[in-house]
Design an enzyme around this catalytic site. Structure first.
Site: not given
Length: 274
Positions: A138, A151
């Site tokens: 990410s 996350y």
């Protein structure tokens, strides 16, 4: 890697970025083994590309199932050229709110699942002397942010271990790229999300975050696919690649802020040896 008959192995291929990458690879004439927990959404795609798409039901959190699935994927077309470690989920909530079960289940998919896939594919790629592993992390893997810290933690861990993996497999002719996408309309924040039970103490912060982020779901995953197709054509691909112009700018801003913070406290750091 410029061969026109590449074989892709993509996890989390039933929707979002995984589905977009599979469609782009098939459109380019390549062959794809598409893995997902539920492969029903891939039926139509398989009909559109007879003989070039193999759907594989697989839970990446099950290490034994991953080993078996990768072996079957390699056997399907005789080799693996591009491995996309894309499967993942989203855990949304403050750290205090998350249960042990939620945290462990999240890391089982987002971190350990990617590790199991990497461990299973490396022997195949080493044997053939080539291959390109794309580790989808990410653009936020460089640091945490309120309500999405777990996350980011999983993606940060995967980012770090993937850098180590790149060094370990480079002598075997295997390339590794850490793909860092921004926010795309993948369904991650809806069907792929686990939400914690909210504590009232965090409602002011939650409201502030909602105002900051807005309700834009982001661009379609298909807009990221051309970048990946160009990436896998590079003879010497980068170790890291941010996918998305806006995300690139945000990462540069975060890196600059972090550097400025380090410099502001350099005098304290230097008071200790080592």
């Amino acid at each position: 890697m410029t061969t026109s008959t590449r074989v892709w192995f993509i996890t989390g291929a039933s929707r979002g970025l995984g589905r977009a990458f599979a469609e782009a690879a098939l459109a380019a004439g390549d062959r794809v083994v598409a893995a997902a927990r539920n492969v029903d959404p891939l039926a139509e795609l398989a009909e559109e590309h007879p003989g070039r798409l193999v759907s594989l039901a697989m839970d990446v959190s099950d290490r034994a199932a991953v080993k078996d699935g990768v072996d079957r994927a390699a056997a399907a077309f005789g080799r693996l050229d591009v491995v996309v470690n894309n499967a993942g989920g989203f855990l949304f909530g403050m750290l205090e709110e998350a249960t042990e079960e939620q945290i462990r289940a999240h890391f089982d998919v987002n971190f350990f699942g990617a590790i199991w896939v990497a461990q299973a594919v490396v022997p195949h790629l080493r044997k053939q002397g080539s291959g390109h592993i794309l580790q989808v992390t990410s653009m936020g893997s460089g640091g945490g942010f309120a309500s999405v810290g777990l996350y980011a933690a999983g993606k940060s861990a995967l980012d770090s271990v993937s850098q180590a993996l790149a060094m370990e497999v480079e002598p075997f002719g295997i390339k590794v790229t850490i793909v860092q996408p921004g926010g795309y309309d993948t369904g991650l924040f809806t069907v792929g999300t686990t939400v914690t039970e909210h504590l009232p103490e965090y409602e002011p912060l939650r409201t502030k975050l909602a105002e900051m982020w807005g309700d834009d779901a982001g661009p379609a995953p298909s807009t990221a696919a051309p970048v990946i197709m160009e990436l896998v054509d590079l003879p010497e691909p980068p170790l890291r690649l941010i996918v998305g112009g806006h995300s690139y700018d945000l990462v540069q801003q975060m890196d600059q802020a972090r550097t400025e913070e380090y410099r502001a406290w350099e005098h304290l750091s230097r008071k200790a040896p080592g």
